[in-house]
Design an enzyme around this catalytic site. Structure first.
Site, PDB file in Angstrom:
ATOM      1  N   ASN A 182       0.873  -1.181   0.000  1.00  0.00           N
ATOM      2  CA  ASN A 182       0.000   0.000   0.000  1.00  0.00           C
ATOM      3  C   ASN A 182       0.912   1.232   0.000  1.00  0.00           C
ATOM      4  OD1 ASN A 182      -1.837   2.017   0.427  1.00  0.00           O
ATOM      5  ND2 ASN A 182      -2.225   1.510   2.582  1.00  0.00           N
ATOM      6  N   GLY A 224       2.204   2.150  10.520  1.00  0.00           N
ATOM      7  CA  GLY A 224       3.123   3.271  10.335  1.00  0.00           C
ATOM      8  C   GLY A 224       3.850   3.684  11.608  1.00  0.00           C
ATOM      9  N   LYS A 243       0.084   4.219  -0.164  1.00  0.00           N
ATOM     10  CA  LYS A 243      -0.549   5.417   0.430  1.00  0.00           C
ATOM     11  C   LYS A 243      -0.327   6.595  -0.522  1.00  0.00           C
ATOM     12  CE  LYS A 243       0.390   3.408   4.885  1.00  0.00           C
ATOM     13  NZ  LYS A 243       0.099   3.505   6.282  1.00  0.00           N
TER      14      LYS A 243
HETATM   15  C1  PEP Z   1      -0.841  -0.082   5.758  1.00  0.00           C
HETATM   16  O1  PEP Z   1      -0.671   0.903   5.061  1.00  0.00           O
HETATM   17  O2  PEP Z   1      -1.868  -0.739   5.639  1.00  0.00           O
HETATM   18  C2  PEP Z   1       0.212  -0.457   6.710  1.00  0.00           C
HETATM   19  C3  PEP Z   1       0.090  -1.574   7.370  1.00  0.00           C
HETATM   20  O3  PEP Z   1       1.265   0.409   6.828  1.00  0.00           O
HETATM   21  P1  PEP Z   1       2.671   0.082   7.554  1.00  0.00           P
HETATM   22  O4  PEP Z   1       3.162  -1.215   6.985  1.00  0.00           O
HETATM   23  O5  PEP Z   1       3.556   1.245   7.169  1.00  0.00           O
HETATM   24  O6  PEP Z   1       2.422   0.004   9.006  1.00  0.00           O
END
Ligand code: PEP
Length: 257
Positions: free
Chosen positions: A13, A178, A15
């Protein structure tokens, strides 16, 4: 994971990161590092809407699927700023994340809109990745299992058993997203197993056994192997560690066990 019963799916992801011009370099870097992955997992990269055409082009012929991070519950019409399932499919999108905690937290998404989006998604060829998970205060209050069960039931309202089988659930504890804090493999397994039990209650054991349940929340190249070794964790939804081909490739290869 249990590859005899269900697919393992490793999804990145991005983002709100990366430019369309970054996609090709990322794609060639990643695909050179994960040869043969199709024999142990499906790999997906979920990009911002505007990068989807570039991603579909860059990953063409590689078996890496392209996903969006959101979709509209509406088919078409006067919904300024929204993107429909047909528009996503039209540019080569195959997957879509629904109800990510950042959408729930910052953009007012609710269990109801998540259900509406899932129902709309299942009328299209897109594969949904539905996110559920508790906040830190909910975990500390001891309501993780009840809360996640409620989110799962609300999301799946009116979804048939055959549609359930093509729906991916991502268990993402909000406090781990995150933050660099990861659920222990045992804690993540416990919740993923509980989610499967909820699905069994709503449908039946065979359906529950066939559903891919991912873990997400600071999964990275160091912790992926142990998380993916858990029997009810069938892959990962990965944010930060999906932005670099090397770290994401280590996770994809860690699923080969
Ligand atoms: C996510 O974006 O769904 C996620 C789990 O982010 P991260 O791996 O950065 O915690």
């Amino acid at each position: 994971m249990n590859r005899d019963l269900r697919k393992t799916v490793i999804a990145g992801n991005w983002k709100m990161n990366m430019l369309a011009s970054d996609v090709e370099t990322f794609a060639s870097g990643l695909t050179s590092l994960i040869s043969g992955f199709k024999s142990w997992c499906d790999v997906v990269i979920c990009t911002p809407f505007v990068n989807l055409p570039a991603a579909a082009e860059a990953f063409k012929g590689s078996d890496v699927g392209v996903g969006a991070q959101n979709m509209s519950q509406f088919e078409s019409g006067a919904y300024t700023g929204e993107v429909s399932t047909a528009q996503l499919s039209d540019v080569g999108t195959e997957y879509v994340i629904i109800g990510h905690s950042e959408r729930r937290q910052y953009f007012g998404e609710t269990d109801k809109s998540v259900n509406e989006k899932l129902v709309a998604c299942l009328k299209s060829p897109l594969v949904p990745i539905v996110c559920v998970g508790e906040t830190l205060s909910e975990r500390e209050t001891g309501i993780t299992f009840d809360l996640v069960a409620m989110q799962v039931k609300a999301a799946l309202f009116s979804v048939s058993a055959s549609d359930m089988r093509r729906t991916i659930i991502a268990y993402e504890p909000v406090w781990a997203i995150g933050t660099g804090k990861t659920a222990t493999p045992e804690d993540a397994q416990e919740v993923c197993k509980a989610i499967r039990k909820v699905i069994e209650g709503l449908y039946d054991k065979a359906t529950a056994d066939a559903v891919t349940i991912q873990y997400g929340g600071s999964m990275n190249d160091k912790n992926a192997k142990e998380l993916l070794a858990q029997p009810d964790i069938d892959g990962g939804l990965i944010g930060g560690a999906s932005l670099k081909p090397d770290s994401f490739a280590v996770i994809v290869n860690a699923a080969n066990q």
